[in-house]
Design an enzyme around this catalytic site. Structure first.
Site, PDB file in Angstrom:
ATOM      1  N   GLU A 127       0.811  -1.206   0.000  1.00 41.09           N
ATOM      2  CA  GLU A 127       0.000   0.000   0.000  1.00 41.09           C
ATOM      3  C   GLU A 127       0.849   1.262   0.000  1.00 41.09           C
ATOM      4  O   GLU A 127       1.947   1.294   0.552  1.00 41.09           O
ATOM      5  CB  GLU A 127      -0.926  -0.013   1.218  1.00 41.09           C
ATOM      6  N   CYS A 144       3.325   8.331   1.676  1.00 39.63           N
ATOM      7  CA  CYS A 144       3.819   7.290   2.575  1.00 39.63           C
ATOM      8  C   CYS A 144       4.072   6.040   1.732  1.00 39.63           C
ATOM      9  O   CYS A 144       3.158   5.498   1.116  1.00 39.63           O
ATOM     10  CB  CYS A 144       2.760   7.056   3.653  1.00 39.63           C
ATOM     11  N   CYS A 201       6.741  -7.669   6.870  1.00 41.64           N
ATOM     12  CA  CYS A 201       7.908  -7.168   7.601  1.00 41.64           C
ATOM     13  C   CYS A 201       8.363  -8.242   8.564  1.00 41.64           C
ATOM     14  O   CYS A 201       7.552  -8.904   9.205  1.00 41.64           O
ATOM     15  CB  CYS A 201       7.561  -5.893   8.364  1.00 41.64           C
TER      16      CYS A 201
HETATM   17 FE1  SF4 Z   1       7.797  -1.085  11.275  1.00 42.75          FE
HETATM   18 FE2  SF4 Z   1       7.659  -2.927  13.218  1.00 42.75          FE
HETATM   19 FE3  SF4 Z   1       5.625  -2.662  11.510  1.00 42.75          FE
HETATM   20 FE4  SF4 Z   1       7.925  -3.700  10.674  1.00 42.75          FE
HETATM   21  S1  SF4 Z   1       6.588  -4.607  12.187  1.00 42.75           S
HETATM   22  S2  SF4 Z   1       6.698  -2.160   9.642  1.00 42.75           S
HETATM   23  S3  SF4 Z   1       9.402  -2.542  11.894  1.00 42.75           S
HETATM   24  S4  SF4 Z   1       6.343  -1.125  12.985  1.00 42.75           S
END
Ligand code: SF4
Ligand code: SAH
Length: 379
Positions: free
Chosen positions: A91, A104, A111
């Site tokens: 996104e 953004c 992640c």
């Molecule tokens: Fe950022 Fe933590 Fe989300 Fe990964 S898991 S995108 S490091 S906030």
């Protein structure tokens, strides 16, 4: 598949053109057509030598990301969902401001850091985006918004980019760096270093690399003033604890385009939002690092099991920091009617690896080992 020219910063494009026997100024022309005018069709790049157009056909293309959907919020915030293949999506969010706007941008599908309060983190990691896929988000959004906002030739829609979408940008450094260079290049988007922000959960060695290679504005997701709490919220803290992170931030400031680091602090009800923790945060940063603190009201999602701090709690926390002379802002939530607010970028990643289940199990185990207890209440 033909090479994607969005993968190159200007140096990379010059090297590519050189390999075709073309001079550097041709690369500059091509780069400007792509990024400044949003042109993807070589045939329509009118002042580009016919011979070069011929050479490019078939071997190269300007490949954006396939768009899955566009949602426009009541406040004008616009969210795009892009297909990045294999059932993954990322996104990108445009946030209009009085003058221009902020974009953004995502750096990864999913992640690997796995922060407890982040829905991207809850998905687990799918893959890194390429430079072209990072740049394509800006390429698409800039030219789309110029049309939507009816801007005149030469007017820009986006003057601020924050790497705060899905993913940890400093865990995808090789792709990030040329993308940042294209954002900054005067022949492309010409953004100011102060208006390109990399947000990180604290990948210490890569903060140092960024300082050397391309110092842009830095935001660090702190979320807790001590290691016990931060270990639990941001698992990467176990590898790079707060003291090391703050040292890296101090080193960064020697080259940074701004004379402060922004610390982001997501306000979680009963977890990290007490006045005691605010005082501890003051003791941690005061006299140690020049910083601003940005309090982000938590955007809840069911799987997190966490709640947003009340407005009063956030205000009280902010007051402790402000009284100690620390510049503190509370982030406005934008676009939450279309799930475009921080940490809500779920991107419909297809869960092929059962990451969700694995992560939930891991988290249960972590919670059992290091319970978060604040004022006797277990989070
Ligand atoms: Fe950022 Fe933590 Fe989300 Fe990964 S898991 S995108 S490091 S906030
Ligand atoms: N991985 C990077 C950048 C992407 S996250 C990082 O962690 O900094 C961008 C910001 O959104 C971070 O400060 C992150 O902590 C915050 N965030 C994540 N989930 C959130 C949520 N559910 N509510 C509010 N902020 C959130």
């Amino acid at each position: 598949m033909a090479g994607n020219l969005l993968d190159y910063d200007l140096e990379g494009l010059a090297a590519f053109c050189d390999s075709l026997g073309e001079k550097r100024f041709r690369a500059v022309q091509l780069y400007r057509w792509m990024h400044q005018k949003g042109q993807a069709d070589f045939e329509l790049m009118s002042d580009l030598a016919k011979s070069l157009r011929g050479k490019l056909a078939g071997v190269a293309e300007v490949r954006s990301l396939p768009l899955i959907s566009e949602h426009v919020s009541a406040d004008g915030t616009t969210k795009w969902l892009f297909d990045v293949g294999a059932g993954n999506a990322v996104e990108t969010v445009f946030i209009p401001e009085t003058d221009r706007g902020t974009l953004c941008v995502s750096s990864q599908a999913g992640c690997a850091v796995g922060c407890r309060f982040c829905s991207t983190g809850h998905q687990g990691f799918s893959r890194n985006l390429s430079t072209g896929e990072i740049v394509a988000q800006l390429w698409f959004a800039e030219h789309r918004m110029r049309q939507t906002l009816n801007l005149k030739e030469g007017e820009r829609a986006i003057d601020n980019v924050v790497m705060m979408g899905m993913g940890e940008p400093l865990q995808n450094y090789a792709a990030l760096l040329p993308a940042l260079r294209t954002m900054l290049d005067d022949h492309a988007y010409g953004l100011s270093r102060r208006r390109v922000t990399v947000s990180t959960s604290g990948v210490v060695p890569m903060i140092d690399r960024l300082r050397e290679d391309c110092p842009v504005a830095l935001a660090v997701s702190l979320h807790a003033p001590n290691d016990a709490l931060r270990d639990n919220l941001v698992p990467l803290n176990r590898k790079y604890p707060i003291a090391e992170l703050l040292d890296a931030c101090s080193r960064y400031l020697q080259s940074a385009p701004r004379d402060f680091i922004t610390f982001e602090y997501c306000m979680l009800d009963g977890v990290n939002d007490t006045p005691e923790l605010a005082h501890e945060l003051v003791r941690l940063v005061k006299h140690r690092i020049s910083c601003k603190i940005n309090l982000i009201p938590f955007n809840p999602f069911p799987a997190s099991g966490l709640l947003r701090s009340s407005r009063e709690r956030v205000q009280a926390f902010a007051q402790v920091l402000q009284a100690a002379g620390i510049v503190t802002t509370v982030r406005k939530t934008r676009g939450d009617d279309i799930d475009a607010a921080c940490g809500q970028l779920a991107g419909e990643v297809q869960d092929r690896t059962n990451a969700r289940v694995r992560l939930a199990q891991q988290r249960e185990m972590q919670r059992a080992v290091i319970p978060i207890v604040v004022n006797g209440i277990r989070a």
